[in-house]
Design a protein around this motif. Structure first.
Motif, PDB file in Angstrom:
ATOM      1  N   ASP A  17     -18.906 -28.699 -42.738  1.00  0.00           N
ATOM      2  CA  ASP A  17     -17.368 -29.382 -43.138  1.00  0.00           C
ATOM      3  C   ASP A  17     -16.207 -29.246 -42.564  1.00  0.00           C
ATOM      4  N   LYS A  21     -13.538 -29.507 -39.916  1.00  0.00           N
ATOM      5  CA  LYS A  21     -12.486 -31.124 -39.829  1.00  0.00           C
ATOM      6  C   LYS A  21     -11.700 -30.026 -38.434  1.00  0.00           C
ATOM      7  N   TRP A  22     -11.818 -31.443 -38.265  1.00  0.00           N
ATOM      8  CA  TRP A  22     -11.920 -30.981 -36.385  1.00  0.00           C
ATOM      9  C   TRP A  22     -10.492 -30.230 -36.187  1.00  0.00           C
ATOM     10  N   ASN A  23      -9.639 -30.496 -36.596  1.00  0.00           N
ATOM     11  CA  ASN A  23      -8.743 -29.856 -36.164  1.00  0.00           C
ATOM     12  C   ASN A  23      -8.505 -27.846 -36.458  1.00  0.00           C
ATOM     13  N   GLU A  24      -9.641 -27.882 -36.690  1.00  0.00           N
ATOM     14  CA  GLU A  24     -10.174 -26.470 -36.626  1.00  0.00           C
ATOM     15  C   GLU A  24     -10.248 -25.875 -35.609  1.00  0.00           C
TER      16      GLU A  24
END
Length: 268
Positions: free
Chosen positions: A223, A225-228
């Motif tokens: 789960d 997120k690429w932004n993380e």
């Protein structure tokens, strides 16, 4: 699909400075025809023995043998297992192959050669037969280690640079290798070392390890997120991340999820 993996420790103490470990993979469940696994770079050279049902595993006109040596990868490669395919792998340390055999793999970047080109074909065939006959795995490991030690031709080691490589690996590539090197050496000698010993330049080596680390995080947390990853300080911004990801995978991050596979997960 079910892919089983067994990791094995190096037996002979004389090889522990050169080899990380061994592994055995087996593709057990039914796989569709022309199935392809997208496999990421790992940051080290590998010797592979393909046995069991090995038809079209490499799909490469020059890799017809069951055993190959793979150099450093700077992008994902495609492999084509079928049900019953088995792999025995020798994972060298990034500098391990060069230090053990005094032989550079710089010409094998994103490529491979049959093991018989470097080692004697008779011994390679003997090991392939042991694997095909499902002989005890310790017998296989003993034969492989005997082969490697027989061909041992140690290079003059650079303990300082080897140590920097170890530190970069521990830091998952999130390091400035040149800053680490210039404390006791010139940039030119450091670049020469990486070209000959590691097979790729320091910047690419760090990028490979960072990309590998990012994929490890993704596999551990579906789960994610690429932004993380960007906010975590691994990249300057999304544009930087996407450019780096495209370079390794040939697909955008948003399009990568269908390529997630159990073989890559266990390999990482």
């Amino acid at each position: 699909m079910n892919v089983t993996q067994k990791k094995l420790e190096v037996i002979n103490p004389g090889l522990k400075d050169y080899i990380n470990d061994y592994y055995v993979f087996e593709f057990e469940s039914e796989l569709p025809n022309n199935f392809t696994f997208k496999v990421p770079p790992t940051g080290f050279p590998t010797m592979l023995f393909c046995f069991g049902n090995k038809m079209n595993f490499f799909q490469h006109k020059h890799l017809t043998n069951e055993s190959i040596i793979v150099g450093q990868l700077s992008k994902h490669i495609n492999l084509h297992p079928v049900t019953g395919t088995k792999i025995f792998g020798v994972n060298f340390k990034p500098y391990g192959f060069y230090n053990l055999f005094n032989k550079s793999l710089k010409d094998l970047k994103n490529s491979a050669i049959e093991s018989s080109v470097i080692f004697d074909g008779e011994s390679i065939t003997f090991i392939e037969e042991l694997l095909t006959k499902n002989c005890p795995i310790n017998d296989v490991m003993y034969s492989i280690e005997s082969l490697l030690l027989f061909h041992k031709k140690e290079a003059v080691k650079n303990d300082f640079f080897d140590g920097i490589v170890d530190e970069i690996v521990k830091m998952n590539g999130l390091a400035d290798p040149f800053q680490m090197a210039t404390k006791n050496a010139s940039i030119r000698s450091f670049q020469r070392y990486f070209n000959e010993v590691i097979g790729i330049n320091p910047k690419v080596f760090c990028q490979v390890l960072r990309h590998k680390f990012i994929l490890q995080l993704l596999y551990m947390n579906p789960d994610l997120k690429w932004n993380e990853l960007i906010l975590g300080g691994y990249y300057y911004d999304y544009s930087h991340f996407q450019k780096d990801f495209l370079k390794f995978t040939d697909v955008k991050p948003i399009d990568y999820l269908p390529y997630i596979n159990p073989f890559a997960q266990k390999l990482l």
